[in-house]
Design a protein around this motif. Structure first.
Motif, PDB file in Angstrom:
ATOM      1  N   GLU B 111       1.700  -1.860  13.260  1.00  0.00           N
ATOM      2  CA  GLU B 111       0.825  -1.077  12.396  1.00  0.00           C
ATOM      3  C   GLU B 111       1.601  -0.538  11.193  1.00  0.00           C
ATOM      4  OE1 GLU B 111      -1.822   2.922  12.957  1.00  0.00           O
ATOM      5  OE2 GLU B 111      -1.249   1.781  14.722  1.00  0.00           O
ATOM      6  N   GLU B 112       2.818  -0.064  11.436  1.00  0.00           N
ATOM      7  CA  GLU B 112       3.621   0.494  10.358  1.00  0.00           C
ATOM      8  C   GLU B 112       4.006  -0.566   9.342  1.00  0.00           C
ATOM      9  OE1 GLU B 112       6.897   2.282  12.268  1.00  0.00           O
ATOM     10  OE2 GLU B 112       5.653   3.744  13.304  1.00  0.00           O
ATOM     11  N   LEU B 115       1.802  -1.428   5.792  1.00  0.00           N
ATOM     12  CA  LEU B 115       1.918  -0.897   4.442  1.00  0.00           C
ATOM     13  C   LEU B 115       3.176  -1.399   3.741  1.00  0.00           C
ATOM     14  CD1 LEU B 115       0.601   2.693   4.983  1.00  0.00           C
ATOM     15  CD2 LEU B 115      -0.588   0.696   4.125  1.00  0.00           C
ATOM     16  N   ASN B 132      -3.962  -1.196  -0.286  1.00  0.00           N
ATOM     17  CA  ASN B 132      -3.245  -0.564   0.825  1.00  0.00           C
ATOM     18  C   ASN B 132      -4.125   0.448   1.553  1.00  0.00           C
ATOM     19  OD1 ASN B 132      -0.979  -2.010   0.334  1.00  0.00           O
ATOM     20  ND2 ASN B 132       0.087  -0.391  -0.785  1.00  0.00           N
ATOM     21  N   GLU B 133      -4.828   1.247   0.766  1.00  0.00           N
ATOM     22  CA  GLU B 133      -5.671   2.274   1.391  1.00  0.00           C
ATOM     23  C   GLU B 133      -6.766   1.625   2.235  1.00  0.00           C
ATOM     24  OE1 GLU B 133      -6.978   4.741  -1.790  1.00  0.00           O
ATOM     25  OE2 GLU B 133      -5.148   5.939  -1.820  1.00  0.00           O
ATOM     26  N   GLN B 135      -6.710  -1.378   3.580  1.00  0.00           N
ATOM     27  CA  GLN B 135      -6.125  -2.012   4.779  1.00  0.00           C
ATOM     28  C   GLN B 135      -5.800  -0.950   5.826  1.00  0.00           C
ATOM     29  OE1 GLN B 135      -3.105  -4.953   4.304  1.00  0.00           O
ATOM     30  NE2 GLN B 135      -4.631  -6.418   3.615  1.00  0.00           N
ATOM     31  N   MET B 136      -5.366   0.195   5.359  1.00  0.00           N
ATOM     32  CA  MET B 136      -5.050   1.285   6.290  1.00  0.00           C
ATOM     33  C   MET B 136      -6.302   1.735   7.031  1.00  0.00           C
ATOM     34  SD  MET B 136      -2.812   4.583   5.329  1.00  0.00           S
ATOM     35  CE  MET B 136      -1.971   5.553   6.543  1.00  0.00           C
ATOM     36  N   ARG B 137      -7.407   1.850   6.279  1.00  0.00           N
ATOM     37  CA  ARG B 137      -8.672   2.250   6.918  1.00  0.00           C
ATOM     38  C   ARG B 137      -9.100   1.200   7.954  1.00  0.00           C
ATOM     39  NH1 ARG B 137     -10.011   3.924   1.684  1.00  0.00           N
ATOM     40  NH2 ARG B 137     -11.224   2.047   1.250  1.00  0.00           N
ATOM     41  N   GLN B 140      -6.979   1.448  11.008  1.00  0.00           N
ATOM     42  CA  GLN B 140      -7.349   2.614  11.826  1.00  0.00           C
ATOM     43  C   GLN B 140      -8.558   2.292  12.697  1.00  0.00           C
ATOM     44  OE1 GLN B 140      -7.798   5.613   8.837  1.00  0.00           O
ATOM     45  NE2 GLN B 140      -5.676   6.321   9.011  1.00  0.00           N
TER      46      GLN B 140
END
Lengths: 283, 193
Positions: B111-112, B115, B132-133, B135-137, B140
């Motif tokens: 997961e880390e 980014l 990036n934002e 993909q992060m969502r 999650q």
């Protein structure tokens, strides 16, 4: 009956996106999408979400630790090892299961072998040293258990292409393994060709079960077999013989095949330069 | 030792062996396995790493998968749904390895890395940030799914058909369709949060 005016569920939109619907239902969904802005927008959202996740998944994967080439080579080496071990096992299994003799005959055979072995060990060799003969008799026809013959998956068209199936000398390690399995570790390697039973020119493979030490000096020698291989390939490529028959005949008994296809009981005269009279066993 | 004189028993065994070898010898199977290895190695590796094993274990698992495939084909076993079979063996071996290692933290590392790897110096910084934002969502959302739902998503991302996913995970076709429908709807709603 479905109501074409009803909106498509998201679950079904995803099935349509992934091409998992029947052709008929897929066409119905497509017709609906062409006419319905709402469902088309929902489909677009699903497509974006799924596509973005797929990309994130692929982008975030760790790079392979090893190169493809080194991993492939490791796999090939392991398969080759398995193949060799398997052929040994299969040969023994075929030998045991292929015989209908009662069990006591095996026991008797073992006793006879033990007595003969003891006698051989006790008997002086020509050099006066104790021990068994260095080299077994030249295998004119290969041992059916060790060398049953193995072919590649090729057609007559493949083998008849110019330059196809040219015979290459097996690696030294394979040649050594072939001599060893025939109990010929002490043989003079230059007196033999580690030959393909079914020549690559007829689709034979480089598998060790298609290789055996063929003498250059016996009457039915490696050069004579080369003549047969050329003849069979010419017949296959000329449409006079099918490839499977050629493979089977040469694998079953290449000397008989030679006699059959050259209509002779002896190697032909133009091979006589290579031919010597049958020699007694070496050693 | 064979001689020129015919031996009926040996001859029969000999012909049996030839008949068995003629359709497809082990060497031809080996070539086929190498072709499949070239086609699927990267995808399988990506998938087994996503299950939470380290790269070295992943490489070992892939080797074992294709050796198992070689054995499977040499024994003349079914060629039906071979891609599902390959992913199924990889899945089971990877989980076995994961349980053995007790390396559950690998998924957090995965997961880390998300980014870190998205940073592309050639891309427009604002656009990059937005990607990036997003993909992060998405990650999650995925991390909040059950493990089986995540596996279905990973296998779909590898291009497997639903029946192949079902075979790999031992689920029914309906369960796979339901799982993917649920998960992708959640992903589609990720931006609404």
């Amino acid at each position: 009956m479905r109501d074409d005016h009803k909106h498509i569920t998201q679950a079904e939109l995803l099935l349509a996106l992934d091409d998992e619907l029947s052709p008929r239902r897929s066409a119905e969904v497509q017709n609906h999408l062409d006419a319905c802005d709402m469902c088309r927008a929902a489909m677009g959202e699903l497509k974006n979400a799924a596509g973005d996740f797929d990309k994130a998944y692929r982008d975030n994967a760790n790079a392979p630790l090893h190169s493809a080439a080194s991993s492939r080579a490791a796999l090939q080496a392991k398969m080759a090892e398995m193949r060799t071990n398997r052929s040994r096992f299969a040969a023994w299994r075929a030998f045991i299961s292929g015989s209908s003799l009662p069990t006591w005959t095996y026991a008797l055979g073992l006793v006879v072998l033990a007595v003969l072995g003891y006698g051989l060990l006790r008997a002086p060799t020509p050099t006066g040293m104790p021990g068994v003969s260095d080299v077994r008799q030249d295998p004119i026809i290969p041992d059916a258990h060790l060398t049953p013959g193995v072919v590649r998956s090729v057609s007559a068209i493949d083998v008849c292409r110019p330059g196809a199936g040219e015979e290459t000398r097996p690696p030294a390690s394979v040649q050594k393994a072939v001599f060893h399995e025939y109990g010929m570790d002490g043989a003079q390697a230059q007196g033999y060709e580690v030959d393909h039973l079914i020549t690559p020119a007829l689709g034979g493979s480089d598998d060790i079960r298609n290789l055996w030490p063929e003498s250059y000096s016996s009457t039915w020698n490696a050069h004579v077999k080369d003549e047969l291989e050329d003849r069979l390939r010419n017949m296959v490529c000329g449409g006079q013989l099918d490839l499977t028959t050629a493979q089977r005949d040469i694998a079953r008994n290449w000397v008989s095949a030679y006699k059959k296809y050259f209509h002779t009981d002896r190697p032909l005269s133009h091979n006589s330069d290579f031919v010597e009279d049958d020699k007694p066993p070496k050693g | 030792m064979a001689s020129q004189s015919a031996n009926p028993g040996t001859e029969a065994a000999f012909l049996g062996a030839i008949d068995a070898a003629l359709p497809l010898g082990p060497e031809a199977i080996e070539e086929e396995v190498v072709l499949l290895f070239d086609e699927y190695r990267v995808r399988l590796l990506r998938y087994v790493l996503s299950l939470g094993i380290c790269a070295q274990d992943g490489e070992d698992v892939i080797q074992e998968v294709f050796l198992s495939l070689f054995r499977h084909l040499c024994l003349g076993r079914s060629r039906e749904n071979l891609r599902g079979w390959i992913f199924c063996v990889a899945h089971n071996l990877a989980l076995k390895q994961r349980n053995k290692n007790k390396r559950q933290q690998q998924r957090a590392v995965y997961e880390e890395l998300a980014l870190e790897k998205q940073l592309d110096p050639a891309a427009d910084p604002e656009e990059q940030l937005a990607i990036n934002e997003r993909q992060m969502r998405l990650l999650q959302v995925v991390n909040a799914l059950t493990e089986a739902d995540r596996w279905c998503l990973y296998l779909r991302a590898e291009g497997l058909r639903y029946r192949e996913i079902a075979h790999t995970l031992g689920l029914s076709l309906g369960s796979v369709a339901n799982s993917l429908g649920r998960s992708i709807q959640k992903l589609a709603r990720a931006d609404e949060r």
